[in-house]
Design an enzyme around this catalytic site. Structure first.
Site, mmCIF file in Angstrom:
data_model
loop_
_atom_site.group_PDB
_atom_site.id
_atom_site.type_symbol
_atom_site.label_atom_id
_atom_site.label_comp_id
_atom_site.label_asym_id
_atom_site.label_seq_id
_atom_site.Cartn_x
_atom_site.Cartn_y
_atom_site.Cartn_z
ATOM 1 C CD GLU A 44 -2.697 1.038 2.649
ATOM 2 O OE1 GLU A 44 -2.387 0.204 3.530
ATOM 3 O OE2 GLU A 44 -3.689 1.797 2.744
ATOM 4 C CE LYS A 127 -7.344 1.310 3.153
ATOM 5 N NZ LYS A 127 -6.144 1.767 3.916
ATOM 6 C CB CYS A 163 -4.840 -1.920 4.377
ATOM 7 S SG CYS A 163 -4.024 -2.090 5.984
#
Lengths: 579, 579
Positions: A44, A127, A163
């Site tokens: 990330e 994301k 994540c």
């Protein structure tokens, strides 16, 4: 069942150092192509480094990022490795200044993963879930994405997540499961926490079962400001069995072959909410390459993990900020001893400078223990007596009592900062979490310094780590770095004759237990008292913690009269360096 | 058309001081009842104070808040004033420990308004939109509400909103408009910003038109940590005409009679998404009371607003933290002169202590201007020469160059902190926003102190405010507080012979223009250069700002190894005092 060869690059980006990060990504991707990888992935925000803070709200920074991202794609293609997809984390923002200063909310970028192939960006995943708790402020600086992304490569479907996406129920994983992917690839920027490892693995195992496919947990590594990314990337099969694991706290590219289900998309779009990206037939060596055996790195015990996290955090702070050396006061006590040992493990004894600053109240052992420490560590130590510097101030200002005690600590601070200015060292602050929590320190005295190695380590853990580090040396037949006497003697600030910490504070095991309940568990006084602690002591500790807040902010409070004040709006990462 | 009499209480809550806040709310409500009010309203989070930070995530604090809220209802009813609704802002959380430490997200409370009547809580509105930009971190600590609330009182429908709810399109205002309310009542905790006033009024006017009803903008007042709530509450009619306005920067209860449309709900529920609360017939004096003429306070010019905001911010920081007095270094320069003048306006000359700390490099005028200032302000001034304290350190550590310059600033810091410890003063840090932005200060030197009055004031504005304050005195026939020479002479740190700021920095008007573009507008170097600034200068300023980030954090960086580290997770308001 196709076999996918993944190259999982657990890198340590330098925040803002694009040329270094770009070079590392290109070299890693080209090397992985040569080793037959069908897909190369980075963590990330691997292009920039994770904690970019307010840089995410700056169009100029986002444009610069985009330029470097395109440059990576071009360079990989120019090296002949362009036919496989390379996945890179980056902040994805608007490319003009139109959104600058648009008021609220100031978040204009996504936290994204780009898929690079054939010299181009062929897909971008944004994301979905933006954590905004603990150290995370993503909801403040990022916008939330909405579509899932599936990469069709080498006859398999690789679904992406970033994540927090896998930490929430009902996130994109549910949409992904419906596509029946061949693999779930999760890019992470997940900082180290005690016992976090025991949470990550079961979570990823659960997601693997949920999508009925192997799952990859790819993490960053390295220290950046107060965060330490611990690496420890791993791969599980659909049943949750660990197939591969990288080491913690080091950069590493994990090469792993995984049997995966055939693609169900075959590169065609499957409906709303999921974007399928065609990414080719995989590595040209697929038909000829021999299978690789992936590494499964052993797991470290918890004290070793903490020690290594503190060492890496310090090393990267020193190196990323370009310091040649560190300097710290050596009192003979446990805190400075542990900080010095951490510093030596981080950057080597030649770059660590100790200063013994005895006062008229210093015990003999404070000097001898400091000398013993320096000898064990092989570091430079000098002595600067503080009495000749304290006395003129004390006399001129007529200071006594607490004012005179604090003066000693502040003169020590002046000595360290003076030597820092004169010789270029980074000053280490040796305060531990317990004393910072209750304000047991002198502001602008023992709290001065650019980096605080054990700021998040409670006193009882400082002792435990010291014992662990000594034992660790003994098992290797080496000299234990920390003098036994520094571990066993009663802790004292030595600012007046015969003073010990427990004149003022509860025993540290009691204090740390109360602090843990109050701060970490967030429970109130009644609950803490019900656990058997005395009401008076609990009230006193809570009062100390509440009142120490201004010290933890180092007094930098002032009225705000403009939208862009410092402190929150303007919060660059400390280690950010524009190149 | 019913006439509603509103009592709009613009209060200055003390964070955590429940007994004081409860007493004020009860007394204000009872008094308003006696004056014939049909409804009494207080600002956003008026029970606790606005910036409760992580306290919002603590079940014990939320339980305590609830107890006090219920106590308010009981006390008002006991005083015979229970028949009218009283609206109080508060954090509304779960009342057990079940949600404590539940992981992510840690937000467990709503930002809410309670309607109190007849000794009970008869309705609760939860804020919908949680700002998470600039000084706001609400999304971090609060949950978002979903229903609108309409209060049926005295034949009218009063719809509630809280602050950010009206700043977003498509917020609850749209749902409220469909109910055709009699009045829109907006509770705010809206900190002062330069020129914010010019944004608030048009926004509220637009919302009044949107719901086709009068609108009330009720704000808090007072300083809390780095925020200054400026009050200035106002009421507009449905066309946006201002019917009443409270003063800025003072506590005030605005009593206003408004002609409003008849209720359309008549107290019955109107459908999903809107909760209608029956709140009775209004004040028993309705039929007999004489109409009141509401005050329309004049608006202050911008420099007076800024000055008053800085004064209030300082006064409340001093008082809420229980300091008797402040102390600051007086260099003869403009920054310390303005800080001293602000302090005198905030707490009076008897509580302000100046220290002249000349060095061997100090000019004659630095001493005479400081003396002149002290005389104009009527404050105590003492002289502490620094050479006798600097010399021993310089000699023992062999310091020269920048290290020796910084040493002088640090000895001054030690003197101020020593006098603070010995005599109990709060130390004022006199650094301005410009020098903090570019790091033109000595860390642990001139940056020491508990409160920084002009931390958010650019250097050019410091001069402008000084001139404004002197002119303001002249128009009243009083002595201008700031020596003319402090305003006109070239600024200098006086750390070496003949030094002036512009040896190192661009001219301040240029510097402030570049900083404003880079920090406030968030534009990049190319845009700034295109405005006519030299490339080399722009690059240098940007580099200074980026590199000064660690100074603004005062060096308190250390690796985090636990979920609850300090710095972000554990962030109490500085002025919070548990009672």
């Amino acid at each position: 069942m196709p076999i996918l060869r993944l190259a999982l690059a657990q890198t340590n980006p330098r925040l803002g150092d694009f040329s270094r990060n770009v070079l590392q990504i290109v070299n890693t991707a080209v090397e992985a192509f040569g080793k037959g990888a069908d897909l190369v992935a980075f963590g990330e925000m691997s292009l920039t480094g994770y904690p970019i803070e307010d840089l995410a709200t700056r169009p100029d920074f986002l444009r610069e990022t985009r330029t470097h991202l395109e440059d990576i794609a071009t360079q990989i293609a120019a090296s002949g490795a362009g036919s496989i997809p390379v996945i890179v984390g980056f902040p994805h923002g608007p490319l003009d200044d139109h959104h600058a200063n648009s008021g609220s909310p100031s978040a204009i970028a996504y936290n994204s993963a780009a898929v690079l192939q054939d010299g181009r960006i062929i897909g971008i995943y944004n994301k979905h879930h933006l954590p905004n708790y603990s150290v995370f402020d993503e909801y403040r600086i990022f916008r939330a994405g909405s579509d899932a992304l599936v990469l069709h490569v080498a006859g398999a479907d690789v679904a992406l997540a970033i994540c927090e996406d896998i930490w929430r129920e009902g996130g994109p994983v549910a949409a992904i499961a419906e596509v029946k992917p061949s693999l779930l690839l999760i890019l992470n920027g997940s900082p180290f926490e005690r016992e976090k490892d025991e949470v990550r693995l079961p979570l990823v195992q659960r997601r693997a079962e949920q999508v009925n496919a192997p799952a990859v947990y790819l993490n960053l590594v390295g220290g950046q400001d107060d965060l330490v990314f611990d690496g420890g990337s791993f791969v599980t099969n659909a049943s949750g069995k660990v197939l591969a694991r990288a080491h913690q706290f080091v950069e590493q590219t994990l090469l792993v072959d995984i049997d995966v289900k055939d693609s169900t998309t075959n590169g065609s779009q499957v409906g709303p909410g999921v974007v399928v990206v065609e990414a080719g037939a995989g590595n040209p060596q697929r038909s000829t390459r021999a299978k690789v055996t992936a590494e499964i790195a052993p797991q470290l015990d918890i004290n070793e993990q903490i020690w290594d996290a503190l060492v890496l955090g310090m090393r990267d702070y020193v190196e990323k900020n370009g310091f040649r050396s560190v300097i710290l006061g050596l009192s003979g006590g446990i805190d400075s001893a542990v900080c010095a040992a951490l510093a030596v493990d981080a950057i080597g004894p030649d770059r660590v400078f100790g200063v013994s600053m005895p006062s008229n109240y210093s015990s003999d052992h404070s000097r001898s223990d400091a000398d013993d420490l320096a000898e064990r560590l092989g570091i430079d130590i000098r002595t600067e007596a503080i009495a000749p510097l304290v006395d003129p101030v004390e006399t001129q200002l007529h200071l006594d009592g607490v004012a005179a005690e604090n003066l000693q600590a502040r003169i020590r601070g002046i000595i360290l900062m003076g030597l820092s200015n004169a010789e270029g060292h980074l000053v280490l602050t040796t305060g531990n979490k317990t004393e910072i929590a209750v304000g047991y320190s002198t502001i602008y005295g023992d709290s001065v310094g650019g980096f605080a190695p054990i700021r998040d380590v409670p006193k009882t853990l400082v002792w435990e780590l010291a014992k662990w580090r000594n034992e660790h040396a003994r098992t290797k037949g080496l000299t234990p770095p920390i003098p036994e006497n520094s571990i066993t003697k009663p802790p004292s600030a030595e600012l007046r004759p015969g003073q010990v910490d427990q004149d003022t504070l509860p025993e540290y095991d009691v204090l740390d237990a109360i602090l843990d309940a109050y701060i970490t568990e967030r429970v109130g006084r009644d609950v803490i008292i019900s656990r058997g602690f005395g009401a008076e002591m609990v009230d006193r500790v809570i009062s100390l913690v509440d009142r120490a807040e201004w010290k933890r902010r180092q007094g930098a409070i002032g009225p705000k009269i403009s939208e862009m004040a410092f402190g929150r709006d303007r919060r660059l990462p400390v280690t950010f360096t524009r190149n």
